[in-house]
Design a protein around this motif. Structure first.
Motif, short mmCIF file in Angstrom:
data_model
loop_
_atom_site.label_atom_id
_atom_site.label_comp_id
_atom_site.label_asym_id
_atom_site.label_seq_id
_atom_site.Cartn_x
_atom_site.Cartn_y
_atom_site.Cartn_z
N ARG A 77 0.83 -1.36 0.03
CA ARG A 77 -0.15 0.13 -0.15
C ARG A 77 0.97 1.20 -0.04
NH1 ARG A 77 -4.36 1.96 4.60
NH2 ARG A 77 -4.99 3.73 3.50
N ILE A 78 0.64 2.23 -1.10
CA ILE A 78 1.62 3.31 -1.25
C ILE A 78 0.97 4.42 -0.25
CG2 ILE A 78 2.95 4.89 -2.62
CD1 ILE A 78 3.54 1.65 -2.83
N HIS A 79 1.92 4.92 0.59
CA HIS A 79 1.26 6.05 1.30
C HIS A 79 1.42 7.42 0.57
CE1 HIS A 79 0.02 3.55 4.49
NE2 HIS A 79 1.12 3.02 5.00
N SER A 80 2.87 7.54 0.14
CA SER A 80 2.96 8.96 -0.36
C SER A 80 4.37 8.68 -0.93
CB SER A 80 3.14 10.02 0.77
OG SER A 80 4.41 9.62 1.50
N ILE A 81 4.69 9.62 -1.84
CA ILE A 81 5.95 9.92 -2.69
C ILE A 81 6.55 11.18 -2.22
CG2 ILE A 81 7.24 10.10 -4.69
CD1 ILE A 81 5.77 7.99 -5.88
N GLN A 82 7.57 11.40 -1.78
CA GLN A 82 8.06 12.75 -1.48
C GLN A 82 9.56 13.20 -2.16
OE1 GLN A 82 6.71 15.00 0.76
NE2 GLN A 82 7.89 16.47 -0.14
N LEU A 83 9.43 14.32 -3.10
CA LEU A 83 10.82 14.61 -3.62
C LEU A 83 11.17 15.98 -2.64
CD1 LEU A 83 9.81 14.78 -7.41
CD2 LEU A 83 10.70 13.03 -6.01
N ASP A 84 12.34 16.01 -2.41
CA ASP A 84 13.04 17.05 -1.85
C ASP A 84 13.62 18.11 -2.68
OD1 ASP A 84 12.11 16.12 0.61
OD2 ASP A 84 13.70 14.57 0.59
N PRO A 85 13.97 19.32 -2.47
CA PRO A 85 14.35 20.20 -3.11
C PRO A 85 16.07 20.04 -3.25
CG PRO A 85 13.03 21.36 -1.77
CD PRO A 85 13.14 20.11 -1.42
N ASP A 86 16.58 19.00 -2.21
CA ASP A 86 18.07 18.84 -2.27
C ASP A 86 18.30 17.58 -3.21
OD1 ASP A 86 16.74 16.98 -0.91
OD2 ASP A 86 18.34 16.94 0.90
N GLU A 87 17.46 17.14 -4.00
CA GLU A 87 17.49 16.14 -5.15
C GLU A 87 17.41 14.95 -4.42
OE1 GLU A 87 21.01 16.56 -7.18
OE2 GLU A 87 20.97 18.41 -7.42
N GLY A 88 16.85 14.90 -3.28
CA GLY A 88 16.47 13.48 -2.52
C GLY A 88 14.86 13.20 -2.80
N LEU A 141 2.32 11.71 -9.28
CA LEU A 141 1.57 12.90 -8.55
C LEU A 141 0.68 12.47 -7.70
CD1 LEU A 141 1.91 16.04 -8.78
CD2 LEU A 141 0.38 16.05 -10.79
N PHE A 142 -0.18 11.73 -8.16
CA PHE A 142 -1.35 10.95 -7.20
C PHE A 142 -0.80 10.78 -5.87
CE2 PHE A 142 -3.69 7.77 -5.24
CZ PHE A 142 -4.89 8.06 -5.09
N TRP A 143 0.43 10.19 -5.89
CA TRP A 143 1.12 9.66 -4.70
C TRP A 143 1.86 10.82 -3.87
CZ3 TRP A 143 2.73 4.93 -7.68
CH2 TRP A 143 1.83 3.88 -7.67
N ALA A 144 2.16 11.73 -4.75
CA ALA A 144 2.89 12.96 -4.34
C ALA A 144 2.17 14.25 -4.42
CB ALA A 144 4.21 13.05 -5.07
N ARG A 145 1.02 14.25 -4.23
CA ARG A 145 0.20 15.33 -4.48
C ARG A 145 0.26 16.49 -3.57
NH1 ARG A 145 -2.96 11.07 -3.31
NH2 ARG A 145 -4.24 10.85 -1.47
N LYS A 146 0.69 16.26 -2.45
CA LYS A 146 1.04 17.26 -1.22
C LYS A 146 2.38 18.02 -1.65
CE LYS A 146 -1.57 14.97 2.12
NZ LYS A 146 -1.65 14.48 3.53
N SER A 147 3.10 17.42 -2.46
CA SER A 147 4.55 17.99 -2.78
C SER A 147 4.53 19.06 -3.87
CB SER A 147 5.56 16.74 -3.07
OG SER A 147 6.63 17.33 -3.47
N TRP A 148 4.69 20.33 -3.46
CA TRP A 148 4.56 21.35 -4.42
C TRP A 148 5.80 21.25 -5.35
CZ3 TRP A 148 8.70 24.51 -5.37
CH2 TRP A 148 9.83 24.44 -4.62
N ILE A 149 6.90 20.74 -5.25
CA ILE A 149 7.91 20.53 -6.17
C ILE A 149 7.63 19.68 -7.29
CG2 ILE A 149 9.20 18.97 -4.74
CD1 ILE A 149 11.80 20.59 -5.71
#
Length: 264
Positions: A77-88, A141-149
């Motif tokens: 079950r996928i909770h979220s995907i997060q992208l960070d500005p520091d390329e992480g 994007l569905f999994w990372a919809r809370k990430s503005w980046i």
């Protein structure tokens, strides 16, 4: 006793022709080589390295999507995907099979990169690759919809695709897809070296994978994944050479009949 017939001269010549690049493919190979050199230089030059920043984030998005996709295939079950500005980046999931989901980030993004390299040899194939890549990013994007980046990256990527699609029968789109393929494969190779072979802190996917497997160190697994990623890179070039033998004129003519740009 089985009988094996040796290939005749005609068959040998046919095989040789399949792997011999035509004039259009030679140009594509030269452009790909220029991409490799340019990326390698820009990667380490202060200030100029920021030109690669959005493309690095796109490859990170592919990396995280590959984790998530492998998770879905193994009933996670996928909770979220997060992208960070520091390329992480990070993919949070519950369940799944770790020995599949952990290497999927590196190997999946290198596989997608190899597919884009192969498609970069043909305009219509590049159109298909662009559509497929857009679908992958929309799912991510569905999994990372809370990430503005992530939102900014997807919107920017879509704008580039649309703009290049409209330029002279999408010829520019082919070189963009080729660049994205080279960029993704090179990022994977560099990331594996940096995370597993050179890094002294064991916080990588390979270190967790090594602990779960209970055999071999993270550096060994990193080296194995590096070899696989290199093989993908080479296969992308080989498939492009063998599958797409059209000249530039033939590709432009074909592009007029496959999802053409308005007015084409």
């Amino acid at each position: 006793m089985p009988y094996f017939q040796l290939p005749n001269d005609l068959e040998k010549r046919d095989v040789a022709e399949r792997f011999t690049p035509n004039e259009t493919q030679k140009v594509t190979l030269i452009v790909a080589a220029c991409y490799i050199v340019a990326i390698a230089i820009l990667w380490h030059v202060p200030f100029l390295k920021y030109l690669l920043y959005p493309f690095k984030l796109l490859t990170v998005a592919l990396h995280e999507f590959s984790h998530a996709f492998a998770g879905i295939l193994t009933c996670a079950r996928i909770h979220s995907i997060q992208l960070d500005p520091d390329e992480g980046g990070a993919t949070r999931m519950a369940g799944g099979i770790p020995i599949i989901t952990l290497p999927a980030g590196y190997l999946g993004s290198s596989f997608f990169g190899a597919c884009m390299i192969a498609c970069g040899f043909n305009t219509n194939a590049s159109k298909v690759a662009s559509i497929a890549l857009a679908v992958l990013f929309l799912i991510a994007l569905f999994w990372a919809r809370k990430s503005w980046i992530t939102w900014a990256l997807i919107i920017g990527f879509a704008a580039i695709i649309v703009a290049l699609w409209l330029i002279k029968n999408s010829i520019a789109l082919r070189y963009f897809v080729l660049f994205m393929g080279v960029m993704s494969c090179m990022y994977v190779l560099w990331d594996i070296v940096d995370d597993t072979l050179a890094r002294k802190v064991n916080t990588s996917d390979a270190s967790v994978f090594a602990k779960i497997c209970g055999c071999c160190s993270s550096r060994v697994w990193g080296f194995i994944w590096l070899i696989i990623a290199c093989i993908y890179f080479g296969l992308g070039l080989i498939v492009g050479l063998v599958a797409f033998k059209q000249s530039e004129a033939q590709m432009q003519e074909d592009a007029r009949h496959f999802i053409p740009a308005p007015g084409a």
